[in-house]
Design an enzyme around this catalytic site. Structure first.
Site, PDB file in Angstrom:
ATOM      1  CB  CYS A 146      31.957 -48.174  83.844  1.00 48.68           C
ATOM      2  SG  CYS A 146      32.242 -48.037  81.958  1.00 48.68           S
ATOM      3  NE  ARG A 163      28.797 -50.667  84.112  1.00 50.25           N
ATOM      4  CZ  ARG A 163      29.392 -51.346  84.924  1.00 50.25           C
ATOM      5  NH1 ARG A 163      29.005 -51.537  86.108  1.00 50.25           N
ATOM      6  NH2 ARG A 163      30.728 -51.810  84.698  1.00 50.25           N
ATOM      7  CG  ASP A 174      28.787 -54.978  82.927  1.00 44.75           C
ATOM      8  OD1 ASP A 174      28.508 -54.377  82.014  1.00 44.75           O
ATOM      9  OD2 ASP A 174      29.908 -55.517  83.041  1.00 44.75           O
TER      10      ASP A 174
HETATM   11  P1  4NP Z   1      30.937 -51.085  80.877  1.00 44.51           P
HETATM   12  O1  4NP Z   1      30.573 -52.895  80.344  1.00 44.51           O
HETATM   13  O2  4NP Z   1      31.894 -51.469  82.059  1.00 44.51           O
HETATM   14  O3  4NP Z   1      29.544 -50.587  81.458  1.00 44.51           O
HETATM   15  O4  4NP Z   1      31.403 -50.495  79.863  1.00 44.51           O
HETATM   16  C1  4NP Z   1      31.388 -53.616  80.130  1.00 44.51           C
HETATM   17  C2  4NP Z   1      31.724 -53.431  78.747  1.00 44.51           C
HETATM   18  C3  4NP Z   1      32.788 -54.514  78.410  1.00 44.51           C
HETATM   19  C4  4NP Z   1      33.400 -55.548  79.233  1.00 44.51           C
HETATM   20  C5  4NP Z   1      32.889 -55.454  80.675  1.00 44.51           C
HETATM   21  C6  4NP Z   1      31.766 -54.457  80.986  1.00 44.51           C
HETATM   22  N1  4NP Z   1      34.219 -56.520  78.699  1.00 44.51           N
HETATM   23  O5  4NP Z   1      34.725 -57.161  79.872  1.00 44.51           O
HETATM   24  O6  4NP Z   1      34.601 -56.152  77.897  1.00 44.51           O
END
Ligand code: 4NP
Length: 157
Positions: free
Chosen positions: A3, A9, A119
């Site tokens: 991800c 995720r 997300d």
């Molecule tokens: P993930 O969610 O891709 O599911 O881990 C996110 C966590 C942090 C960020 C973006 C998506 N971020 O930009 O910090």
């Protein structure tokens, strides 16, 4: 399992698939990574940890890392949580990008629909439950599919 942050995720996806593979007696190596480096070294988001634990899966030991080109050499199959993640994987891996190994996770559940796992980063606990349920169903399909392939393979030549 890949991800963006490797914090919400994909840690859930790693934990869920590892758990299901173990239950099925499959000695798969399951890992996860993120395409951005904002959370390198961190444990999964507290709501990912909480929701996983409610389902009996402890993901607290996981540690966020960045996706790297060498992952294409190390792993047989790479699932992305969303289409923007595949774009970033392509940018990171360059000539090592191997499209044959990559798919969106949700295509295992809804083939050809190209659905993203949403997300949940700016969301609340119900969003993490929704993400868990989507990943859980997709991982059931993966184990079902590849367990049959594994069982068909002769044990020795
Ligand atoms: P993930 O969610 O891709 O599911 O881990 C996110 C966590 C942090 C960020 C973006 C998506 N971020 O930009 O910090």
């Amino acid at each position: 399992m890949v991800c963006l942050g490797n914090i919400c995720r994909s840690p859930l996806a790693e934990g869920i698939l590892q758990h299901k593979a173990q239950q099925a007696g499959l000695s798969w190596i399951v890992d996860s990574a993120g395409t951005n480096g904002y959370h390198i070294g961190e444990a999964p988001h507290r709501l990912s940890q909480k929701v996983a634990l409610l389902h009996g899966i402890d993901i607290s030991h996981q540690c966020a890392r960045r996706f790297k080109a060498a992952d294409f050499k190390q792993y047989d199959k790479i699932y992305a949580m969303a289409e923007d993640v595949i774009d970033e994987m392509q940018r990171i891996a360059g000539k090592d990008f191997d499209a044959a190994k990559v798919d969106l996770l949700m295509n295992e559940l809804h083939p050809g629909k190209n659905m993203d796992v949403p997300d949940p980063w700016y969301g609340t606990e119900p969003d993490y439950h929704e993400v868990f349920a989507m990943i859980d169903q997709a991982c059931d399909k993966i184990v079902e599919k590849y367990r049959v392939l594994n069982n068909d393979r002769p044990l020795s030549r």
